[in-house]
Scaffold this active site. Structure first.
Site, PDB file in Angstrom:
ATOM      1  N   GLU A 170      35.944  41.458  28.140  1.00  0.00           N
ATOM      2  CA  GLU A 170      36.596  41.168  26.850  1.00  0.00           C
ATOM      3  C   GLU A 170      35.876  41.901  25.715  1.00  0.00           C
ATOM      4  O   GLU A 170      36.503  42.347  24.760  1.00  0.00           O
ATOM      5  CB  GLU A 170      36.630  39.655  26.607  1.00  0.00           C
ATOM      6  CG  GLU A 170      37.640  38.981  27.537  1.00  0.00           C
ATOM      7  CD  GLU A 170      37.346  37.537  27.876  1.00  0.00           C
ATOM      8  OE1 GLU A 170      36.522  36.893  27.198  1.00  0.00           O
ATOM      9  OE2 GLU A 170      37.940  37.050  28.870  1.00  0.00           O
ATOM     10  N   GLU A 190      33.246  41.173  38.028  1.00  0.00           N
ATOM     11  CA  GLU A 190      34.415  40.441  37.544  1.00  0.00           C
ATOM     12  C   GLU A 190      35.633  41.362  37.493  1.00  0.00           C
ATOM     13  O   GLU A 190      35.799  42.129  36.520  1.00  0.00           O
ATOM     14  CB  GLU A 190      34.156  39.912  36.131  1.00  0.00           C
ATOM     15  CG  GLU A 190      33.003  38.951  36.041  1.00  0.00           C
ATOM     16  CD  GLU A 190      33.164  38.002  34.863  1.00  0.00           C
ATOM     17  OE1 GLU A 190      33.144  36.789  35.093  1.00  0.00           O
ATOM     18  OE2 GLU A 190      33.339  38.476  33.724  1.00  0.00           O
ATOM     19  N   SER A 228      38.435  33.534  37.721  1.00  0.00           N
ATOM     20  CA  SER A 228      39.170  32.346  38.153  1.00  0.00           C
ATOM     21  C   SER A 228      38.458  31.556  39.256  1.00  0.00           C
ATOM     22  O   SER A 228      39.099  31.030  40.174  1.00  0.00           O
ATOM     23  CB  SER A 228      40.597  32.721  38.567  1.00  0.00           C
ATOM     24  OG  SER A 228      41.271  33.318  37.471  1.00  0.00           O
ATOM     25  N   GLY A 254      40.688  34.827  33.842  1.00  0.00           N
ATOM     26  CA  GLY A 254      41.567  33.979  33.054  1.00  0.00           C
ATOM     27  C   GLY A 254      43.018  34.012  33.496  1.00  0.00           C
ATOM     28  O   GLY A 254      43.907  33.554  32.778  1.00  0.00           O
ATOM     29  N   GLY A 258      34.536  31.193  33.587  1.00  0.00           N
ATOM     30  CA  GLY A 258      35.082  31.044  32.238  1.00  0.00           C
ATOM     31  C   GLY A 258      35.749  29.693  32.069  1.00  0.00           C
ATOM     32  O   GLY A 258      35.093  28.681  31.803  1.00  0.00           O
ATOM     33  N   GLY A 259      37.065  29.669  32.228  1.00  0.00           N
ATOM     34  CA  GLY A 259      37.867  28.472  31.954  1.00  0.00           C
ATOM     35  C   GLY A 259      37.306  27.186  32.547  1.00  0.00           C
ATOM     36  O   GLY A 259      37.218  26.161  31.856  1.00  0.00           O
ATOM     37  N   ASN A 279      30.726  30.727  31.032  1.00  0.00           N
ATOM     38  CA  ASN A 279      30.962  31.582  29.860  1.00  0.00           C
ATOM     39  C   ASN A 279      31.993  30.855  29.009  1.00  0.00           C
ATOM     40  O   ASN A 279      33.166  30.816  29.357  1.00  0.00           O
ATOM     41  CB  ASN A 279      31.487  32.948  30.316  1.00  0.00           C
ATOM     42  CG  ASN A 279      31.945  33.791  29.132  1.00  0.00           C
ATOM     43  OD1 ASN A 279      31.532  33.554  27.997  1.00  0.00           O
ATOM     44  ND2 ASN A 279      32.802  34.766  29.403  1.00  0.00           N
ATOM     45  N   TRP A 280      31.517  30.274  27.931  1.00  0.00           N
ATOM     46  CA  TRP A 280      32.419  29.453  27.104  1.00  0.00           C
ATOM     47  C   TRP A 280      33.379  30.290  26.268  1.00  0.00           C
ATOM     48  O   TRP A 280      34.312  29.769  25.687  1.00  0.00           O
ATOM     49  CB  TRP A 280      31.587  28.554  26.174  1.00  0.00           C
ATOM     50  CG  TRP A 280      30.876  27.433  26.859  1.00  0.00           C
ATOM     51  CD1 TRP A 280      30.735  27.229  28.212  1.00  0.00           C
ATOM     52  CD2 TRP A 280      30.209  26.332  26.217  1.00  0.00           C
ATOM     53  NE1 TRP A 280      30.017  26.079  28.452  1.00  0.00           N
ATOM     54  CE2 TRP A 280      29.677  25.505  27.234  1.00  0.00           C
ATOM     55  CE3 TRP A 280      29.990  25.975  24.890  1.00  0.00           C
ATOM     56  CZ2 TRP A 280      28.963  24.339  26.963  1.00  0.00           C
ATOM     57  CZ3 TRP A 280      29.275  24.818  24.619  1.00  0.00           C
ATOM     58  CH2 TRP A 280      28.777  24.013  25.647  1.00  0.00           C
ATOM     59  N   LYS A 281      33.106  31.574  26.150  1.00  0.00           N
ATOM     60  CA  LYS A 281      33.917  32.477  25.308  1.00  0.00           C
ATOM     61  C   LYS A 281      33.958  31.942  23.871  1.00  0.00           C
ATOM     62  O   LYS A 281      32.997  31.326  23.430  1.00  0.00           O
ATOM     63  CB  LYS A 281      35.319  32.649  25.887  1.00  0.00           C
ATOM     64  CG  LYS A 281      35.307  32.949  27.387  1.00  0.00           C
ATOM     65  CD  LYS A 281      36.600  33.486  27.883  1.00  0.00           C
ATOM     66  CE  LYS A 281      36.571  33.565  29.396  1.00  0.00           C
ATOM     67  NZ  LYS A 281      37.474  34.548  29.931  1.00  0.00           N
ATOM     68  N   HIS A 308      30.738  42.045  28.945  1.00  0.00           N
ATOM     69  CA  HIS A 308      31.906  41.344  29.480  1.00  0.00           C
ATOM     70  C   HIS A 308      33.151  42.187  29.221  1.00  0.00           C
ATOM     71  O   HIS A 308      33.234  42.870  28.199  1.00  0.00           O
ATOM     72  CB  HIS A 308      32.023  39.969  28.804  1.00  0.00           C
ATOM     73  CG  HIS A 308      33.024  39.077  29.472  1.00  0.00           C
ATOM     74  ND1 HIS A 308      34.371  39.199  29.243  1.00  0.00           N
ATOM     75  CD2 HIS A 308      32.876  38.066  30.362  1.00  0.00           C
ATOM     76  CE1 HIS A 308      35.010  38.298  29.970  1.00  0.00           C
ATOM     77  NE2 HIS A 308      34.119  37.590  30.665  1.00  0.00           N
TER      78      HIS A 308
HETATM   79  C1  PEP Z   1      34.814  34.979  32.527  1.00  0.00           C
HETATM   80  O1  PEP Z   1      35.054  34.666  31.374  1.00  0.00           O
HETATM   81  O2  PEP Z   1      33.826  35.664  32.766  1.00  0.00           O
HETATM   82  C2  PEP Z   1      35.711  34.530  33.587  1.00  0.00           C
HETATM   83  C3  PEP Z   1      35.459  34.888  34.809  1.00  0.00           C
HETATM   84  O3  PEP Z   1      36.756  33.736  33.210  1.00  0.00           O
HETATM   85  P1  PEP Z   1      37.670  32.826  34.178  1.00  0.00           P
HETATM   86  O4  PEP Z   1      36.735  32.067  35.093  1.00  0.00           O
HETATM   87  O5  PEP Z   1      38.431  31.933  33.265  1.00  0.00           O
HETATM   88  O6  PEP Z   1      38.542  33.759  34.951  1.00  0.00           O
END
Ligand code: PEP
Length: 249
Positions: free
Chosen positions: A96, A166, A212, A172, A233-234, A9-11, A94
């Site tokens: 966010e 999640e 994470s 994040g 994500g990251g 997930n590049w956000k 999501h």
């Molecule tokens: C996400 O954006 O869905 C996510 C899980 O981010 P991260 O891996 O950075 O925690």
């Protein structure tokens, strides 16, 4: 046996030029035939990322979608547009989007139904806040999210969907749920799907863990019986994503 699915997930990261560069960097690193590999990218990156990923095992997905076909919804992207572009996956709900863009379980349900109508696999996100976990209401909360997300979805449709568990406190933050915490909730989600539908549907649906995930914890998380991959994500923006996708090599 459920095939693992690992999605990035590049956000709100990567310009179109950067997106092409990132796909080119990652494509030799994410070649694992045991896994469905998806890069969920900003809408403006979908077409160039698809071009760059042509001929590889990478599927390009979207991060969001509206639930109407077309019309006066300035700034939104429709399921018809995604379908026409050849998009096969879309992240729905999501945390966010729920936090910053007022998405609710009800809008998530509408989007899930629309995506399915257009042959796009929804990656349906659910997860609890830290307060909810501390209050001991995680499972009740997640069950409610799942029950609403799947309203009017048939068993045959449900089998094709992906759920991403999640925990919000792990997104994040660098704080990963323990393997036991992640497996406990993913197993509860599968049981909930079994109650709504039947055992065959519960067995078929793929449930990801997200929060994470990194190259160091992916293998242990993905070895759990009810965790069928991850939403990342990251770490999906770095060459480390290759190590996550190739967790079993
Ligand atoms: C996400 O954006 O869905 C996510 C899980 O981010 P991260 O891996 O950075 O925690």
């Amino acid at each position: 046996m459920r095939k693992k699915i690992i999605a990035g997930n590049w956000k709100m990261n990567m310009t179109p030029t950067e997106a092409v560069n990132l796909v080119n960097t990652l494509k030799p690193l994410v070649n694992n035939e045991d896994v469905d590999v998806v890069f969920c990218v900003p809408a403006i990156d979908i077409i160039p990322a698809m071009e760059a990923a042509k001929g590889t095992n990478i599927h390009i997905g979207a991060e969001n979608m509206y639930f109407e076909e077309s019309g006066a919804y300035t700034g939104e992207i429709s399921p018809k547009m995604l379908e026409d572009a050849g998009v096969k996956y879309v992240v729905i709900g999501h945390s966010e989007r729920r936090e910053y863009f007022a998405e609710t379980d009800e809008t998530v349900n509408k989007k899930v139904l629309k995506a399915l109508e257009h042959g796009i696999t929804p990656i349906i996100c659910c997860g609890e806040s830290l307060t909810q976990r501390e209050q001991g209401i995680t499972i009740d909360w997640i069950r409610q999210q799942i029950k609403i997300a799947f309203l009017n979805v048939t068993a045959d449709q449900a089998k094709t969907t992906v759920i991403a568990y999640e925990p919000i406190w792990a997104i994040g933050t660098g704080k990963t749920a323990t393997t036991e915490q992640a497996e406990e909730v993913c197993a509860a989600i599968r049981a909930c799907i079994g109650e709504i539908y039947d055992e065959a549907t519960a067995d078929a649906i793929r449930i990801q863990y997200g929060g994470s995930v990194n190259a160091g914890n992916a293998a242990e998380l993905f070895a759990q019986p009810d965790i069928d991959g991850g939403l990342v994500g990251g770490a999906s923006l770095k060459p480390d994503f290759g190590k996550i996708v190739c967790y079993n090599k």
